[in-house]
Write a protein that holds these residues in place. Structure first.
Motif, PDB file in Angstrom:
ATOM      1  N   THR B 185       0.807  -1.176  -0.019  1.00 18.39           N
ATOM      2  CA  THR B 185      -0.125  -0.050   0.088  1.00 18.39           C
ATOM      3  C   THR B 185       0.685   1.238  -0.085  1.00 18.39           C
ATOM      4  O   THR B 185       0.366   2.386  -0.523  1.00 18.39           O
ATOM      5  CB  THR B 185      -0.857   0.004   1.129  1.00 18.39           C
ATOM      6  OG1 THR B 185      -0.147  -0.407   2.197  1.00 18.39           O
ATOM      7  CG2 THR B 185      -2.223  -0.915   1.015  1.00 18.39           C
ATOM      8  N   GLU B 212      -1.499  -7.302 -13.724  1.00 19.56           N
ATOM      9  CA  GLU B 212      -2.968  -7.387 -14.015  1.00 19.56           C
ATOM     10  C   GLU B 212      -3.571  -8.623 -13.671  1.00 19.56           C
ATOM     11  O   GLU B 212      -4.768  -8.559 -13.705  1.00 19.56           O
ATOM     12  CB  GLU B 212      -3.055  -6.859 -15.364  1.00 19.56           C
ATOM     13  CG  GLU B 212      -3.719  -5.721 -15.466  1.00 19.56           C
ATOM     14  CD  GLU B 212      -3.892  -5.039 -16.972  1.00 19.56           C
ATOM     15  OE1 GLU B 212      -2.972  -5.376 -17.823  1.00 19.56           O
ATOM     16  OE2 GLU B 212      -4.847  -4.584 -17.390  1.00 19.56           O
ATOM     17  N   TRP B 215      -4.554  -8.558 -10.065  1.00 20.37           N
ATOM     18  CA  TRP B 215      -5.014  -6.963  -9.424  1.00 20.37           C
ATOM     19  C   TRP B 215      -5.817  -6.208 -10.343  1.00 20.37           C
ATOM     20  O   TRP B 215      -6.062  -4.931 -10.016  1.00 20.37           O
ATOM     21  CB  TRP B 215      -3.655  -6.056  -9.136  1.00 20.37           C
ATOM     22  CG  TRP B 215      -2.675  -7.023  -8.097  1.00 20.37           C
ATOM     23  CD1 TRP B 215      -2.926  -7.981  -7.558  1.00 20.37           C
ATOM     24  CD2 TRP B 215      -1.465  -6.403  -7.840  1.00 20.37           C
ATOM     25  NE1 TRP B 215      -1.895  -8.242  -6.920  1.00 20.37           N
ATOM     26  CE2 TRP B 215      -0.767  -7.341  -7.109  1.00 20.37           C
ATOM     27  CE3 TRP B 215      -0.652  -5.412  -8.300  1.00 20.37           C
ATOM     28  CZ2 TRP B 215       0.369  -7.236  -6.537  1.00 20.37           C
ATOM     29  CZ3 TRP B 215       0.742  -5.255  -7.851  1.00 20.37           C
ATOM     30  CH2 TRP B 215       1.084  -6.223  -6.948  1.00 20.37           C
ATOM     31  N   ASN B 216      -6.205  -6.915 -11.243  1.00 18.69           N
ATOM     32  CA  ASN B 216      -6.846  -6.162 -12.503  1.00 18.69           C
ATOM     33  C   ASN B 216      -8.299  -5.461 -11.720  1.00 18.69           C
ATOM     34  O   ASN B 216      -8.569  -4.129 -12.080  1.00 18.69           O
ATOM     35  CB  ASN B 216      -7.541  -6.895 -13.465  1.00 18.69           C
ATOM     36  CG  ASN B 216      -7.897  -6.484 -14.880  1.00 18.69           C
ATOM     37  OD1 ASN B 216      -7.637  -5.152 -14.657  1.00 18.69           O
ATOM     38  ND2 ASN B 216      -8.151  -7.000 -15.655  1.00 18.69           N
ATOM     39  N   SER B 217      -8.909  -5.820 -10.883  1.00 17.39           N
ATOM     40  CA  SER B 217     -10.241  -5.228 -10.509  1.00 17.39           C
ATOM     41  C   SER B 217      -9.932  -4.402  -9.291  1.00 17.39           C
ATOM     42  O   SER B 217     -10.943  -3.878  -8.778  1.00 17.39           O
ATOM     43  CB  SER B 217     -11.193  -6.452  -9.950  1.00 17.39           C
ATOM     44  OG  SER B 217     -10.649  -7.227  -9.261  1.00 17.39           O
ATOM     45  N   LEU B 218      -8.869  -4.177  -8.821  1.00 14.45           N
ATOM     46  CA  LEU B 218      -8.572  -3.503  -7.618  1.00 14.45           C
ATOM     47  C   LEU B 218      -8.544  -1.917  -7.988  1.00 14.45           C
ATOM     48  O   LEU B 218      -8.150  -1.813  -8.780  1.00 14.45           O
ATOM     49  CB  LEU B 218      -7.091  -3.760  -7.143  1.00 14.45           C
ATOM     50  CG  LEU B 218      -6.967  -5.393  -6.253  1.00 14.45           C
ATOM     51  CD1 LEU B 218      -5.647  -5.173  -5.866  1.00 14.45           C
ATOM     52  CD2 LEU B 218      -7.806  -5.372  -5.225  1.00 14.45           C
ATOM     53  N   LYS B 219      -9.162  -1.348  -6.998  1.00 10.92           N
ATOM     54  CA  LYS B 219      -8.957   0.250  -7.131  1.00 10.92           C
ATOM     55  C   LYS B 219      -7.684   0.834  -7.051  1.00 10.92           C
ATOM     56  O   LYS B 219      -7.371   1.722  -7.776  1.00 10.92           O
ATOM     57  CB  LYS B 219      -9.804   0.674  -5.812  1.00 10.92           C
ATOM     58  CG  LYS B 219     -11.099   1.046  -6.024  1.00 10.92           C
ATOM     59  CD  LYS B 219     -11.601   1.740  -4.895  1.00 10.92           C
ATOM     60  CE  LYS B 219     -13.178   1.589  -4.591  1.00 10.92           C
ATOM     61  NZ  LYS B 219     -13.566   1.941  -3.390  1.00 10.92           N
ATOM     62  N   GLU B 220      -6.777   0.021  -6.214  1.00 15.93           N
ATOM     63  CA  GLU B 220      -5.399   0.593  -6.100  1.00 15.93           C
ATOM     64  C   GLU B 220      -4.575   0.527  -7.338  1.00 15.93           C
ATOM     65  O   GLU B 220      -3.451   1.199  -7.601  1.00 15.93           O
ATOM     66  CB  GLU B 220      -4.637  -0.183  -4.993  1.00 15.93           C
ATOM     67  CG  GLU B 220      -5.208  -0.057  -3.641  1.00 15.93           C
ATOM     68  CD  GLU B 220      -6.076  -0.832  -3.171  1.00 15.93           C
ATOM     69  OE1 GLU B 220      -6.270  -1.887  -3.773  1.00 15.93           O
ATOM     70  OE2 GLU B 220      -6.642  -0.753  -2.191  1.00 15.93           O
ATOM     71  N   GLU B 222      -4.989   1.470 -10.193  1.00 10.86           N
ATOM     72  CA  GLU B 222      -4.827   2.717 -10.901  1.00 10.86           C
ATOM     73  C   GLU B 222      -3.782   3.556 -10.347  1.00 10.86           C
ATOM     74  O   GLU B 222      -2.928   4.285 -11.086  1.00 10.86           O
ATOM     75  CB  GLU B 222      -6.025   3.764 -10.593  1.00 10.86           C
ATOM     76  CG  GLU B 222      -7.320   3.563 -11.419  1.00 10.86           C
ATOM     77  CD  GLU B 222      -6.697   3.404 -13.032  1.00 10.86           C
ATOM     78  OE1 GLU B 222      -6.021   4.499 -13.530  1.00 10.86           O
ATOM     79  OE2 GLU B 222      -6.927   2.586 -13.966  1.00 10.86           O
ATOM     80  N   ARG B 223      -3.546   3.489  -9.092  1.00  4.43           N
ATOM     81  CA  ARG B 223      -2.463   4.394  -8.333  1.00  4.43           C
ATOM     82  C   ARG B 223      -1.167   3.659  -8.860  1.00  4.43           C
ATOM     83  O   ARG B 223      -0.075   4.407  -9.118  1.00  4.43           O
ATOM     84  CB  ARG B 223      -2.678   4.333  -6.999  1.00  4.43           C
ATOM     85  CG  ARG B 223      -3.060   5.687  -6.292  1.00  4.43           C
ATOM     86  CD  ARG B 223      -3.375   5.609  -4.755  1.00  4.43           C
ATOM     87  NE  ARG B 223      -2.035   5.152  -4.320  1.00  4.43           N
ATOM     88  CZ  ARG B 223      -2.177   4.103  -3.198  1.00  4.43           C
ATOM     89  NH1 ARG B 223      -3.492   3.992  -2.778  1.00  4.43           N
ATOM     90  NH2 ARG B 223      -1.419   3.583  -2.492  1.00  4.43           N
TER      91      ARG B 223
END
Lengths: 672, 236
Positions: B185, B212, B215-220, B222-223
């Motif tokens: 994080t 991906e 983690w493709n569906s994760l909000k993070e 993008e960050r």
């Protein structure tokens, strides 16, 4: 010049004739009383008159007149040195016999610089807020016309001078009358570098009385008086001494803590600069009662005058046998070293101070063991604040009956408070413990100056807490303040008016403590830094609701788990402002508004077109060139370029520049 | 009597014993030992970091705090028992305080586990797992030394940007990490990690492509993309 056959007593502390048996090797136990009340061991009218003459000389100057000019840090800052030089010029010019002596400060700092003129037979007049150019006029009036009508106050009346009825006595003046001068009774009215004057004012009678008692009896007296440490924590002084005395281990040490570093607190400085012998007397009594043979005075290095006065006083006391071996024939030997602090705020913490005196880095140590058990060099050590020691000396000289009458049930006596900030009469006030905050701030310090109103007070320096206006009726004592979220600390009171943003105030104090953290333990070193980061985030407009929860949790954690008192009290400003001014935090986060219009992220500057006189000062002084002329010939601010430094706000001669909340501005534009 | 009681007992070879109560457990312990030693001997697990036996008792880390019967917090590594006392050694409240203090330590730790020689034997990692503080990358758990790292051999491993804490076969045996536990994080760790990828000659798009998968569906995510863009932009 000495006439033939005439005997002159050059100093009150000297022998009157050959009959006096006092010597440095074999001191007389009644030395102090003898010097003031005339020779006690032999009845000789001549000797008595000699002493009386010297006392008169001390009171009114050798030739019947003297000028007393306070030279302490506060008066020097307002130009007392210039006035001192003017006196010299005046006296040389007029060929007067007038003596010039220095003195300390009397606590009413808003009246600086001041001085006192004394002439035998005439009232002693105090002139305040004087300027260098007024000196010849004032002295002419006093010495030639015998006119005191322009004085601020008189010490006593004689009825011989002109205009005497118009001027009040000092004791009749409101600010003076409402105080109870106990430890600071001499401040301003004796020469801090003269042992003679201190002894004449009743000093050292406490030591002389104590040395005739057993050490246990002295401790018992202090215990009975209920004196509590004036350094902040409020531990009973007598109990501390008792514990130190009963601990195994020899030698023992006593330390006077004069490392006063709180912003807005200067009562220890005032005491040490104006009456240093009282502290030395107190420390000697402490040394006698716990059985120590060596004492230290730990002085803040940033206050050089205070250190030099204390050093001089120690030398003077040593010269007359009041320090050294066999003090006053009691067989008790004691000496004092004055040590300059290592130059950090944390040095005032007692265990860090021990490390500093030992020559190590000023890092605090874990308690227990307490300094009373294992202190300096691992030996039992009693550490007292200088104000506590001054109290000890005063109690021993004036008796505890009078002391016990003052104060509250749990805390006896008086306390000196420094009231600074947004008040009309800043200064040091000594009042009995237990008076209300309102009494101090409004009746003594005169409340807020015109055009502003008081919002809160910060009690106890950077590690104290904010107390809001509606709690001003709280009595000032250790327990009440602690339950209200502040601490007594050393007694500094900073008054905050409604032009201050409380988040910004908390940030200010936290910036100080996080910079002064010694870095030994993590909660204080990193925790305070993180708290500061969060406050920064809130004041720059990026705060979120979660921040307040984190702030509270982290502040509590830092407070509970830090090593020393610095970390243990540093989050107090945050916690107390969160408790009493939580709505201001919420306004920053939720509404994006700084209620006091202080935080730069929430304000802009505008120029009122109707008031503006088009002088162009603001445009000239703007560091980024954000102010330009409009078509109407007046000036306006480019909001995008403005960095909100406030230069135009300060410089505008007609107050056309206004601070406006950003939100209001936007709304105004939309409506208009 | 010639000597005090304690001195006589010591002379007779009898150890002076005090009775302690830790949490609800009543134990007897030798006088003069530190509370931490006694607690560890009796099966209480108190995290401690800065104490070095016989060398440093500075009480800096404040992780070994215990509560006295008066409710005061004292560091157990420093406190030597001298009488019959009661302590609370472990409680939700204490654990919370330790966790906050440990998070503070972690927050100022420059985490570059992939280059650290202590990886696999890291005390910070141990304590963070005991206290339930997450935030270290998988590299801290990896048994391979920094010079044996898979990445230096050209094998793409997501260990540098994945949160540690799983005891899966792939990482405990030195295999490559696929990032199934989610990303780290803290942004500064991510930034350093992607710099390292670039240094070792990996195409950052390849790393993102691999990431991906889980983690493709994760909000993070993008960050993470933003961080990658930032690292890519460093050259220009």
């Amino acid at each position: 010049m000495k006439a033939k056959g005439e005997v002159i007593l050059w100093s009150l502390l000297d022998k009157c004739c050959e009959k006096c048996k006092h010597s440095k090797i074999n001191p007389c136990p009644d030395y102090i009383e003898c010097r003031v009340k005339g020779p006690l061991c032999h009845d000789d009218q001549k000797c008595k008159e000699l002493r009386k003459k010297r006392i008169e000389e001390l009171k009114y100057g050798v030739h019947g007149s003297k000028i007393r000019i306070p030279l302490s840090s506060c008066t020097l800052a307002t130009g007392a040195e210039e006035i001192y030089n003017k006196f010299k010029e005046y006296i040389l010019e007029k060929r007067l016999d007038t003596e010039i002596t220095i003195s300390g400060c009397f606590g009413l700092d808003y009246l600086d610089p001041w001085f006192e003129v004394i002439m035998k037979g005439y009232p002693a007049a105090i002139y305040v807020k004087v300027k260098g150019k007024d000196i010849p006029r004032i002295l002419d009036e006093y010495f030639e016309k015998k006119d005191v009508s322009n004085a601020f106050a008189l010490r006593y009346r004689t009825g011989k001078a002109k205009g005497e009825e118009k001027v009040p006595l000092l004791d009749e003046i409101d600010v003076w009358k409402k105080q109870r001068k106990w430890v600071s009774r001499n401040c301003g009215f004796i020469n801090p570098e003269s042992l003679e004057e201190y002894i004449l004012s009743g000093g050292y009678s406490g030591l002389s009385r104590s040395l005739k008692m057993k050490p246990e009896e002295v401790i018992e007296t202090i215990l009975k008086s209920g004196l509590r440490g004036r350094g902040g924590a409020g531990f009973p002084t007598g109990l501390k001494w008792k514990i130190t005395r009963t601990q195994p281990g020899n030698p023992k040490y006593v330390i006077a803590n004069a490392d006063e570093g709180d912003p807005g607190a200067f009562m220890n400085r005032l005491l040490a600069e104006s009456d240093p012998f009282r502290i030395i007397e107190g420390l000697t009594i402490a040394g006698y009662s716990i059985g120590a043979s060596h004492g230290y005075i730990f002085v803040r290095a940033e206050k050089p005058l205070m250190a030099s006065r204390l050093k001089k006083a120690v030398e003077e006391a040593r010269k007359y046998g009041l320090l050294g071996e066999n003090i006053l024939g009691s067989g008790f030997s004691f000496d004092i070293d004055v040590i300059l602090s290592a130059g950090a705020f944390v040095c005032g913490e007692e265990t860090a101070m021990l490390s500093a005196i030992e020559g190590k880095r000023a890092w605090p140590r874990q308690r227990p063991p307490y300094p009373a058990q294992q202190g300096l060099w691992g030996q039992p050590t009693a550490i007292n604040n200088v104000e506590t020691l001054a109290h000890v000396a005063t109690i021993m000289s004036y008796g505890l009956e009078e002391f016990v009458k003052l104060g509250t049930e749990k805390t006896k006596g008086t306390k000196m408070f420094c009231v600074t900030g947004s008040v009309s009469r800043p200064g040091v006030y000594e009042v009995p413990v237990g008076v209300s905050i309102r009494y101090l701030v409004e009746e003594l310090a005169g409340g807020a100056p015109e055009g502003s109103s008081i919002k809160a007070v910060q009690i106890g320096g950077p590690s104290g807490g904010c107390i809001p206006k509606d709690k001003f009726d709280l009595p000032i004592d250790y327990e009440t303040l602690q339950s209200a979220g502040a601490i007594m600390g050393s007694g500094g009171i900073v008054v905050i008016n409604d032009n201050n943003c409380m988040v910004d105030v908390a940030k200010f104090f936290l910036t100080f403590t996080s910079a002064e953290s010694c870095g030994k333990c993590f909660p204080c070193r990193i925790g305070l830094r993180k708290l500061l980061d969060i406050l920064d985030k809130i004041t720059s407009g990026n705060g979120s609701e979660e921040d307040i929860i984190v702030l509270r949790q982290l502040a509590n954690s830092v407070r509970n788990s830090s090593l020393c008192a610095l970390g243990g009290t540093a989050p107090n400003p945050v916690l107390s402002t969160l408790r009493y001014f939580g709505d201001e935090y919420e306004a920053h986060i939720r509404d994006g508004v700084c209620p006091a219009n202080v935080c730069k992220a929430f304000i802009t500057y505008t120029i009122d077109q109707e008031v503006c006189i088009a002088c162009g000062q603001c445009a000239m002084n703007c560091p980024v060139g954000a102010i330009s002329k409009t078509s109407s010939g007046k000036y306006s601010v480019d909001y995008d370029r403005c960095i909100r430094c406030g230069t135009c706000f300060i410089i505008c001669p007609v107050n056309a520049v206004q601070k406006v909340g950003k939100k209001e501005m936007v709304r105004g534009e939309v409506c208009g | 009597m010639l000597f005090r009681k304690s001195v006589r007992k010591r002379w007779l070879g009898v150890k002076y014993v005090v009775k302690l109560k830790l949490n609800d457990k009543e134990i007897e312990a030798e006088k003069g030992k530190t509370l931490l030693e006694i607690a560890l001997e009796n099966g209480f697990d108190i995290p401690h970091l800065c104490m070095l036996k016989n060398l440093y008792y500075g009480t800096s880390c404040r992780l070994c705090l215990v509560m006295t019967s008066r409710g005061k917090l004292i560091p157990s590594c420093y406190y030597r028992v001298s009488g019959d006392e009661e302590f609370i050694v472990d409680s939700p409240e204490l654990r919370e305080i330790r966790r906050v203090n440990f998070e503070l330590i972690l927050s100022y730790h420059k985490i570059e586990c992939w280059l650290c020689n202590r990886k696999g034997n890291c005390k910070l990692m141990d304590i963070s797992r005991k206290l339930g503080v997450e935030g270290l990358p998988v590299c801290s758990q990896c048994p391979l030394a920094p010079d044996e790292c898979l990445l230096t051999k050209g094998i793409l491993c997501l260990g540098m940007i994945t949160l540690s804490g799983c005891d899966a076969e792939c990482i405990t045996s030195g295999g490559q990490c696929w990032g199934c536990r989610g990303p780290v994080t803290r942004e500064d760790i991510l930034e350093r990690a992607f710099r390292r990828y670039k240094e070792l000659g990996f195409d950052l798009n390849d790393v993102l492509f691999r990431a991906e998968i889980f983690w493709n569906s994760l909000k993070e995510f993008e960050r993470i993309r933003e961080v990658v863009e930032k690292v890519k932009g460093d050259d220009k």
